[in-house]
Design a protein around this motif. Structure first.
Motif, PDB file in Angstrom:
ATOM      1  N   ASP A  31       0.858  -1.174   0.000  1.00 61.72           N
ATOM      2  CA  ASP A  31       0.000   0.000   0.000  1.00 61.72           C
ATOM      3  C   ASP A  31       0.904   1.238   0.000  1.00 61.72           C
ATOM      4  O   ASP A  31       1.279   1.759   1.052  1.00 61.72           O
ATOM      5  N   HIS A  37      -0.398  -5.908   5.244  1.00 57.91           N
ATOM      6  CA  HIS A  37      -1.676  -5.419   4.751  1.00 57.91           C
ATOM      7  C   HIS A  37      -1.652  -5.391   3.230  1.00 57.91           C
ATOM      8  O   HIS A  37      -0.854  -4.674   2.630  1.00 57.91           O
ATOM      9  N   GLN A  63      -2.112 -12.804   3.873  1.00 53.21           N
ATOM     10  CA  GLN A  63      -3.283 -12.092   4.393  1.00 53.21           C
ATOM     11  C   GLN A  63      -3.701 -12.637   5.742  1.00 53.21           C
ATOM     12  O   GLN A  63      -4.106 -11.899   6.625  1.00 53.21           O
ATOM     13  N   THR A 117      -0.189   4.726   1.830  1.00 51.84           N
ATOM     14  CA  THR A 117      -0.041   4.727   3.291  1.00 51.84           C
ATOM     15  C   THR A 117       1.431   4.869   3.672  1.00 51.84           C
ATOM     16  O   THR A 117       1.785   5.572   4.626  1.00 51.84           O
ATOM     17  N   PRO A 168      -3.776  -4.502  -0.059  1.00 50.00           N
ATOM     18  CA  PRO A 168      -5.001  -3.856  -0.525  1.00 50.00           C
ATOM     19  C   PRO A 168      -5.791  -4.765  -1.460  1.00 50.00           C
ATOM     20  O   PRO A 168      -5.207  -5.597  -2.163  1.00 50.00           O
ATOM     21  N   ASP A 169      -7.114  -4.569  -1.495  1.00 50.61           N
ATOM     22  CA  ASP A 169      -7.997  -5.421  -2.297  1.00 50.61           C
ATOM     23  C   ASP A 169      -7.634  -5.432  -3.776  1.00 50.61           C
ATOM     24  O   ASP A 169      -7.726  -6.461  -4.434  1.00 50.61           O
ATOM     25  N   GLU A 170      -7.212  -4.241  -4.307  1.00 50.68           N
ATOM     26  CA  GLU A 170      -6.919  -4.218  -5.752  1.00 50.68           C
ATOM     27  C   GLU A 170      -5.821  -5.213  -6.096  1.00 50.68           C
ATOM     28  O   GLU A 170      -5.850  -5.847  -7.150  1.00 50.68           O
TER      29      GLU A 170
END
Ligand code: SF4
Lengths: 316, 191
Positions: free
Chosen positions: A192, A238, A231, A195, A240-242
């Motif tokens: 990510d 972390h 996950q 972030t 991300p969903d994408e």
């Protein structure tokens, strides 16, 4: 191209470190082969200290094997298994054997390892251990006050996870590690980037950006199983969903290449960020792919260009 | 996001498998309000010396401290209280006994890596410190503790100035680690 981590960082060249797995049997050859394959590609290899609280060859022995193979080690040392006597003894031992870098961390709890019955030591925490290593080196003293002659000379590193709550205080925690004496820091795997950018901004705002070299943690997710494992079972990662969607969206035989591509894109994005001194590769058993990751990403170009020709990013 | 875990005192007290993150029963605001009343002063120093001088009185005092701090904070009697610098959330209830802030394994929802059914005590500490304007306290470097002091009274030490050097100022620049009063007494030169 590689004259060691300290030289690379102090010359503000783009640094690359990589993690290698340690053997679970008494065989030096596999590790020697794995680190030798990285020779010339990385500034140093991380020799893990009983990762996930599972017994493996000690990081001190692993670091010596890397040295013998002509590859600079970063010896990891955790607070999980040692009290302050053993920690200082291992730090001194490492220095005596010529190990140039140490990375000091808290360590995973034994509960999740292969000996969940074990006593968790945690006599010091990672910040106290960092502080202790710098006291040994710079003040030339043990925690007891006793003088060390000569004192150790290692470079002191730490870790930070910009993605674990309380996220708004992670930069402050890094600043605390820097105050305790950390000179470089390797981060948890970054998927990510926005972030992470916010984290870098906070680090700059706290005024510690030029006192520590940040090596951004990256690694390829090469299978859906690895994705699920990261996950579910790796604390503090972390995704991300994408990115999960992207890996699930390709045909099974293409997941590995897609993961590698995603990793390269992440490296390219990170390499351009102010405040990133280099990358730390965690390739989970895909160490042989590390040269490819470097070559195909911005890291390769940055490392073949002398630092004087790279404008603007001299001050990390 | 975080659900408040109310410790079950008895079940917890007999547990031997190490500390579990505990959310305090007493609010941070309440704790900071009480703090000035127990701050060291001459009267309390005298009282502490008196209590320490009598074995039975000391034992009584220690059990009172243990009981009250256990009920309010899940205190484990490390004997070197960190509460005033941690938003009054006890770091010794962290399964890794971290005194300088959270580990990297805190779950996305703020849950403890080791006991995911509980909030990480450092997330709790940060929230409490932030809510009461004490965030800078979390920047203090906490020195290693003296494990000989477990099960002794932290208050008696505090009132007599013995734990004055447990942590540094909020934004330290590499202060000295060694030779803090709790760890070395005069006459114990090591050179
Ligand atoms: S998440 Fe880590 S720091 Fe927080 S209470 Fe659990 S072990 Fe301690």
């Amino acid at each position: 191209m590689t004259e060691g981590l300290r030289a690379t960082l102090s010359a503000h060249r783009f640094a690359v470190t990589a993690e290698v797995g340690l053997p679970h049997g008494a065989d030096p050859d596999g590790l020697t082969a794995r680190v030798t394959a990285l020779k010339g590609w990385v500034d140093a290899v991380n020799i893990i200290d009983n990762a996930s609280a599972k017994v493996a060859v000690s990081s001190l022995a692993g670091a010596v094997i890397a040295l013998r193979a002509g590859v600079e080690p970063v010896m990891q040392l955790t607070c999980r298994d040692r009290n302050r006597i053993a920690l200082q003894s291992d730090l001194l031992g490492a220095a005596t054997l010529g190990i140039p870098n140490v990375l000091l961390l808290t360590g995973d709890h034994p509960r999740f390892g292969d000996h969940p019955q074990a006593k968790a030591v945690f006599d010091l925490d990672s910040i106290q251990l960092t502080w202790l290593a710098r006291t040994m080196r710079d003040d030339g003293r043990l925690l007891s006050g006793r003088r060390l002659d000569p004192p150790p000379r290692f470079l002191v590193g730490a870790v930070e996870n910009p993605f674990a709550p309380p996220i708004d205080l992670r930069a402050a925690r890094l600043a605390k590690k820097v105050a305790a004496g950390a000179e470089f820091v390797q981060t948890q795997l970054i998927f990510d980037v926005p972030t992470f950018e916010r984290f870098l901004r906070d680090v700059r705002d706290l005024g510690v950006a030029d006192r520590v070299a940040i090596l951004a943690g990256v690694g390829p997710v090469r299978s859906l199983r690895a994705l699920e494992f990261l996950q579910r079972s790796v604390p503090g990662v972390h995704i991300p969903d994408e990115i999960a969607k992207r890996l699930r969206g390709v045909t099974p035989e293409r997941v590995a290449e897609e993961g590698v591509r995603q990793c390269i894109e992440t490296i390219d994005a990170l390499a351009g960020l102010p405040g990133v001194a280099g990358i730390h590769l965690m390739a989970f058993g895909f160490e042989r792919g590390i040269p490819e990751l470097i070559q195909r990403s911005a890291a390769g170009a940055l490392r073949s260009t002398p630092s004087s020709e790279r404008g603007g990013d001299g001050a990390h | 996001m975080l659900t408040r875990t109310v410790a079950e005192p008895l079940e917890e007290f007999v547990r031997t498998d190490g500390p579990r993150p505990t959310t305090p029963r007493l609010s941070a605001r309440g704790s900071y309000r009480i703090a000035p009343y127990v701050a060291p002063r001459r009267l309390l120093r005298r009282l502490a010396a008196l209590i320490e001088g009598r074995g039975w009185l000391r034992r009584l005092f220690v059990s009172a401290e243990r009981g009250s701090k256990w009920a309010l904070y899940g205190c484990r009697m490390c004997g070197q209280c960190a509460l005033p610098a941690t938003g009054y959330a006890c770091p010794m209830t962290c399964p890794k006994q971290l005194r300088n802030g959270p580990c990297g394994g805190v779950g996305a929802g703020g849950e403890c890596e080791v006991y995911p059914d509980r909030p990480c005590v450092w997330v709790t500490a940060a929230r409490r410190a932030q809510a009461t304007g004490h965030t800078a306290d979390l920047d203090r470097l906490q020195r290693p503790i003296d494990h000989r002091l477990w099960d002794s009274s932290s208050w008696l030490g505090y009132w007599q100035g013995r734990d004055a050097d447990l942590w540094t100022a909020p934004a330290p620049q590499r202060p000295q680690l060694v030779l803090l009063p709790v760890l070395s007494s005069p006459g114990q030169a090591h050179d």
